[in-house]
Design an enzyme around this catalytic site. Structure first.
Site, PDB file in Angstrom:
ATOM      1  N   GLU A 191      19.796  69.178  -7.146  1.00  0.00           N
ATOM      2  CA  GLU A 191      19.066  68.279  -8.031  1.00  0.00           C
ATOM      3  C   GLU A 191      17.616  68.175  -7.621  1.00  0.00           C
ATOM      4  O   GLU A 191      17.277  68.255  -6.442  1.00  0.00           O
ATOM      5  CB  GLU A 191      19.723  66.901  -8.022  1.00  0.00           C
ATOM      6  CG  GLU A 191      21.040  66.940  -8.772  1.00  0.00           C
ATOM      7  CD  GLU A 191      21.731  65.599  -8.854  1.00  0.00           C
ATOM      8  OE1 GLU A 191      22.457  65.380  -9.819  1.00  0.00           O
ATOM      9  OE2 GLU A 191      21.545  64.762  -7.952  1.00  0.00           O
TER      10      GLU A 191
ATOM     11  N   CYS B  89      10.107  65.989  -6.656  1.00  0.00           N
ATOM     12  CA  CYS B  89      10.915  65.661  -5.487  1.00  0.00           C
ATOM     13  C   CYS B  89      11.890  66.826  -5.309  1.00  0.00           C
ATOM     14  O   CYS B  89      12.705  67.107  -6.198  1.00  0.00           O
ATOM     15  CB  CYS B  89      11.646  64.344  -5.734  1.00  0.00           C
ATOM     16  SG  CYS B  89      12.749  63.902  -4.398  1.00  0.00           S
TER      17      CYS B  89
ATOM     18  N   CYS C 241      23.954  67.959   2.729  1.00  0.00           N
ATOM     19  CA  CYS C 241      23.202  67.654   3.958  1.00  0.00           C
ATOM     20  C   CYS C 241      24.214  67.451   5.077  1.00  0.00           C
ATOM     21  O   CYS C 241      25.236  66.793   4.875  1.00  0.00           O
ATOM     22  CB  CYS C 241      22.362  66.385   3.780  1.00  0.00           C
ATOM     23  SG  CYS C 241      21.418  65.960   5.269  1.00  0.00           S
TER      24      CYS C 241
ATOM     25  N   CYS D 181      24.337  60.489   7.078  1.00  0.00           N
ATOM     26  CA  CYS D 181      23.913  59.082   7.070  1.00  0.00           C
ATOM     27  C   CYS D 181      24.875  58.320   6.152  1.00  0.00           C
ATOM     28  O   CYS D 181      25.150  58.772   5.034  1.00  0.00           O
ATOM     29  CB  CYS D 181      22.479  58.943   6.573  1.00  0.00           C
ATOM     30  SG  CYS D 181      21.322  59.900   7.578  1.00  0.00           S
TER      31      CYS D 181
ATOM     32  N   CYS E 157      23.994  57.266   2.370  1.00  0.00           N
ATOM     33  CA  CYS E 157      23.371  58.255   1.496  1.00  0.00           C
ATOM     34  C   CYS E 157      24.416  59.125   0.794  1.00  0.00           C
ATOM     35  O   CYS E 157      25.282  59.704   1.452  1.00  0.00           O
ATOM     36  CB  CYS E 157      22.437  59.119   2.349  1.00  0.00           C
ATOM     37  SG  CYS E 157      21.761  60.549   1.489  1.00  0.00           S
TER      38      CYS E 157
ATOM     39  N   GLY F 180      19.210  67.053   1.176  1.00  0.00           N
ATOM     40  CA  GLY F 180      19.084  67.852   2.392  1.00  0.00           C
ATOM     41  C   GLY F 180      18.045  67.355   3.371  1.00  0.00           C
ATOM     42  O   GLY F 180      17.238  66.479   3.068  1.00  0.00           O
ATOM     43  N   GLU F 181      18.117  67.917   4.560  1.00  0.00           N
ATOM     44  CA  GLU F 181      17.177  67.570   5.633  1.00  0.00           C
ATOM     45  C   GLU F 181      16.209  68.752   5.785  1.00  0.00           C
ATOM     46  O   GLU F 181      16.570  69.799   6.326  1.00  0.00           O
ATOM     47  CB  GLU F 181      17.973  67.302   6.923  1.00  0.00           C
ATOM     48  CG  GLU F 181      17.156  67.179   8.173  1.00  0.00           C
ATOM     49  CD  GLU F 181      15.910  66.288   8.074  1.00  0.00           C
ATOM     50  OE1 GLU F 181      16.017  65.117   7.680  1.00  0.00           O
ATOM     51  OE2 GLU F 181      14.813  66.800   8.392  1.00  0.00           O
TER      52      GLU F 181
ATOM     53  N   SER G  95      10.003  64.505   4.329  1.00  0.00           N
ATOM     54  CA  SER G  95      10.697  63.345   4.867  1.00  0.00           C
ATOM     55  C   SER G  95      11.820  63.835   5.773  1.00  0.00           C
ATOM     56  O   SER G  95      12.589  64.723   5.396  1.00  0.00           O
ATOM     57  CB  SER G  95      11.272  62.522   3.706  1.00  0.00           C
ATOM     58  OG  SER G  95      12.048  61.459   4.206  1.00  0.00           O
TER      59      SER G  95
ATOM     60  N   LEU H 250      13.527  55.668   8.961  1.00  0.00           N
ATOM     61  CA  LEU H 250      13.825  54.820  10.126  1.00  0.00           C
ATOM     62  C   LEU H 250      15.068  53.960   9.872  1.00  0.00           C
ATOM     63  O   LEU H 250      16.058  54.080  10.548  1.00  0.00           O
ATOM     64  CB  LEU H 250      12.603  53.944  10.418  1.00  0.00           C
ATOM     65  CG  LEU H 250      12.396  53.567  11.865  1.00  0.00           C
ATOM     66  CD1 LEU H 250      12.131  54.792  12.717  1.00  0.00           C
ATOM     67  CD2 LEU H 250      11.220  52.596  11.977  1.00  0.00           C
ATOM     68  N   HIS H 251      14.955  53.081   8.907  1.00  0.00           N
ATOM     69  CA  HIS H 251      16.072  52.291   8.372  1.00  0.00           C
ATOM     70  C   HIS H 251      16.722  51.271   9.312  1.00  0.00           C
ATOM     71  O   HIS H 251      17.641  50.558   8.908  1.00  0.00           O
ATOM     72  CB  HIS H 251      17.168  53.186   7.791  1.00  0.00           C
ATOM     73  CG  HIS H 251      16.668  54.195   6.799  1.00  0.00           C
ATOM     74  ND1 HIS H 251      15.623  53.946   5.940  1.00  0.00           N
ATOM     75  CD2 HIS H 251      17.054  55.470   6.547  1.00  0.00           C
ATOM     76  CE1 HIS H 251      15.401  55.022   5.209  1.00  0.00           C
ATOM     77  NE2 HIS H 251      16.233  55.957   5.547  1.00  0.00           N
TER      78      HIS H 251
ATOM     79  N   ASN I  57      19.219  51.842  -3.426  1.00  0.00           N
ATOM     80  CA  ASN I  57      19.917  52.107  -4.687  1.00  0.00           C
ATOM     81  C   ASN I  57      21.406  52.015  -4.410  1.00  0.00           C
ATOM     82  O   ASN I  57      21.946  52.788  -3.616  1.00  0.00           O
ATOM     83  CB  ASN I  57      19.544  53.495  -5.204  1.00  0.00           C
ATOM     84  CG  ASN I  57      18.072  53.544  -5.573  1.00  0.00           C
ATOM     85  OD1 ASN I  57      17.593  52.767  -6.392  1.00  0.00           O
ATOM     86  ND2 ASN I  57      17.335  54.424  -4.921  1.00  0.00           N
TER      87      ASN I  57
ATOM     88  N   CYS J  85      16.336  58.026  -4.936  1.00  0.00           N
ATOM     89  CA  CYS J  85      16.615  58.521  -3.590  1.00  0.00           C
ATOM     90  C   CYS J  85      18.057  58.239  -3.207  1.00  0.00           C
ATOM     91  O   CYS J  85      18.556  57.155  -3.433  1.00  0.00           O
ATOM     92  CB  CYS J  85      15.769  57.795  -2.567  1.00  0.00           C
ATOM     93  SG  CYS J  85      14.047  57.907  -2.902  1.00  0.00           S
TER      94      CYS J  85
HETATM   95  N1  SAH Z   1      16.836  64.050   4.710  1.00  0.00           N
HETATM   96  C1  SAH Z   1      15.550  63.494   4.585  1.00  0.00           C
HETATM   97  C2  SAH Z   1      14.998  63.590   3.189  1.00  0.00           C
HETATM   98  C3  SAH Z   1      15.876  63.258   2.015  1.00  0.00           C
HETATM   99  S1  SAH Z   1      16.383  61.616   1.731  1.00  0.00           S
HETATM  100  C4  SAH Z   1      15.502  62.080   5.088  1.00  0.00           C
HETATM  101  O1  SAH Z   1      16.558  61.509   5.329  1.00  0.00           O
HETATM  102  O2  SAH Z   1      14.412  61.577   5.282  1.00  0.00           O
HETATM  103  C5  SAH Z   1      14.952  60.792   1.073  1.00  0.00           C
HETATM  104  C6  SAH Z   1      14.956  59.283   1.417  1.00  0.00           C
HETATM  105  O3  SAH Z   1      15.916  58.558   0.621  1.00  0.00           O
HETATM  106  C7  SAH Z   1      15.333  58.994   2.867  1.00  0.00           C
HETATM  107  O4  SAH Z   1      14.467  58.045   3.422  1.00  0.00           O
HETATM  108  C8  SAH Z   1      16.726  58.429   2.718  1.00  0.00           C
HETATM  109  O5  SAH Z   1      17.095  57.666   3.816  1.00  0.00           O
HETATM  110  C9  SAH Z   1      16.588  57.634   1.453  1.00  0.00           C
HETATM  111  N2  SAH Z   1      17.867  57.212   0.849  1.00  0.00           N
HETATM  112  C10 SAH Z   1      19.095  57.706   1.032  1.00  0.00           C
HETATM  113  N3  SAH Z   1      20.004  57.031   0.293  1.00  0.00           N
HETATM  114  C11 SAH Z   1      19.333  56.081  -0.389  1.00  0.00           C
HETATM  115  C12 SAH Z   1      19.701  55.078  -1.348  1.00  0.00           C
HETATM  116  N4  SAH Z   1      20.960  54.937  -1.760  1.00  0.00           N
HETATM  117  N5  SAH Z   1      18.734  54.277  -1.831  1.00  0.00           N
HETATM  118  C13 SAH Z   1      17.439  54.442  -1.463  1.00  0.00           C
HETATM  119  N6  SAH Z   1      17.044  55.371  -0.582  1.00  0.00           N
HETATM  120  C14 SAH Z   1      17.962  56.190  -0.044  1.00  0.00           C
HETATM  121 FE1  SF4 Z   2      20.537  61.386   5.955  1.00  0.00          FE
HETATM  122 FE2  SF4 Z   2      18.461  62.386   4.552  1.00  0.00          FE
HETATM  123 FE3  SF4 Z   2      20.683  63.827   4.900  1.00  0.00          FE
HETATM  124 FE4  SF4 Z   2      20.756  61.692   3.316  1.00  0.00          FE
HETATM  125  S1  SF4 Z   2      19.579  63.535   2.978  1.00  0.00           S
HETATM  126  S2  SF4 Z   2      22.287  62.290   4.880  1.00  0.00           S
HETATM  127  S3  SF4 Z   2      19.348  60.316   4.382  1.00  0.00           S
HETATM  128  S4  SF4 Z   2      19.301  63.134   6.513  1.00  0.00           S
END
Ligand code: SAH
Ligand code: SF4
Length: 335
Positions: free
Chosen positions: A81, A95, A102, A106, A109, A152-153, A184, A208-209, A286, A327
């Protein structure tokens, strides 16, 4: 697909022909070869057979028309996507996904729950930008920004992401300035170090979160390997090396990481390093099945505490929630 290397499927043409072909694909934005007027008829016919220009995508546009999401099906059937955001200040931001799924897991996510299927190639990353460039061209616009915040990362697919960035930056192709490209990461420390050495200096965002290791490890398994303080120290080095402030992303999840004391803790963590090096980006979560977004009031309070501590704090606009383009909602559902 060989949009970057037509040589591999069409050997023995003079060099200028390859240049023309590549130009038509990436700059001419053709969707079929009949428009490539400077190519001989037989070559156009051959290209239509062996290098079709169609991108297999389903595009959805949000009700307010500010966001579009595309589900692209790749040659091997994998689905990824990508999202286009139209900001009111004129920015047109793609984006981009860097992997199918991934591996980082996390817990909050949706992409993380899929696991990793595979890395994308540079071409597959660029295909997403090309799709949006074609869409924008219909209304006389162009992409101005690219962010690696899709599935993805990106720092686990380093080589392909850097190759794609080169082309996004290339003046004759996408011509996106390095200040307008962001990666990111969840905090892959050695790759952050490497990124600081690259010729093209992009913006870095660090997810960071959580303001402490205990909570961060619960939310983001990567924190077992790369702990909060060393990762933040590396982000500070990135700032010192590149002059780019690092964006600290913090999704606000109800009753998980949104308490006032957690905001104070976050502010202290940053102040102990160098508050001018960072911008805190508060992201309303979200909703997914497990977690819910913080209330508006909790977000406001959190923001107040961090910004009163003298730290630049911004709140992300919620793009595309109604088409699940926001996101962390990119999990390649077929709907
Ligand atoms: N893997 C990378 C980039 C993709 S995620 C990373 O983790 O940074 C892009 C951003 O969306 C990250 O900051 C991620 O933590 C955040 N994200 C993941 N799930 C989300 C959700 N349900 N609502 C809002 N942001 C979210
Ligand atoms: Fe974590 Fe980013 Fe991968 Fe989602 S896309 S699992 S936030 S590293």
């Amino acid at each position: 697909m060989n949009f970057l290397s037509p040589q591999s499927i069409l050997p023995n043409l003079p060099n200028f022909r390859y240049q023309q072909i590549i130009n038509w694909i990436w700059c001419g934005l053709l969707t079929d070869w009949s428009g490539a007027k400077n190519l001989p008829q037989d070559l156009r016919a051959q290209l239509s057979q062996i290098l079709p220009l169609t991108i297999n995508a389903k595009v959805l546009t949000s009700a307010d028309k500010k966001t579009a999401k595309a589900l692209i099906t790749l040659g091997d059937g994998s689905a990824i996507e990508t999202v286009l955001m139209k900001h009111s200040d004129g920015r047109r931001t793609a984006c981009l996904s860097s992997q199918v799924g991934c591996p980082m897991g996390c817990v909050f996510c949706s992409t993380g729950t899929m696991g990793l299927k595979r890395n994308l190639t540079a071409e597959e990353i660029l295909l997403q930008a090309l799709l949006w460039q074609r869409e924008l061209a219909k209304v006389g616009e162009k992409l101005s920004n690219a962010v690696f915040m899709g599935m993805g990362e990106p720092l686990l697919n380093y080589a392909a992401v850097m190759e794609a960035i080169k082309i996004l930056h290339e003046p004759k192709i996408f011509n996106i300035g390095s200040h307008h490209i962001s990666i990111s990461t969840c905090g892959i420390l050695p790759a952050m170090k490497k990124l600081g050495q690259e010729r093209i200096k992009v913006n870095l965002a660090l997810s960071l979160h959580a303001p402490d290791d205990k909570l961060r490890t619960q939310l983001m398994p990567v924190n077992k390997t790369y702990r909060l303080k060393p990762v933040l120290a590396e982000a500070l080095k990135y700032y010192k090396l590149t002059g780019r402030q690092v964006m600290l992303e913090y999704v606000l999840i109800k009753n998980v990481n949104d308490a006032p004391e957690q905001a104070h803790h976050l502010a202290d963590l940053i102040k102990d390093l160098d508050q001018t090096a960072f911008i805190v980006n508060l992201i309303p979560y979200n909703d997914t099945k497990i977690f819910k977004s913080s209330t508006g009031e909790a977000i406001k309070k959190f923001k107040e505490i961090v910004s009163r501590a003298g730290i630049k704090t911004v709140q992300r606009y919620r793009f595309g929630a109604n088409i699940k383009a926001a996101c962390g909602q990119l999990a390649s559902r077929k709907s």
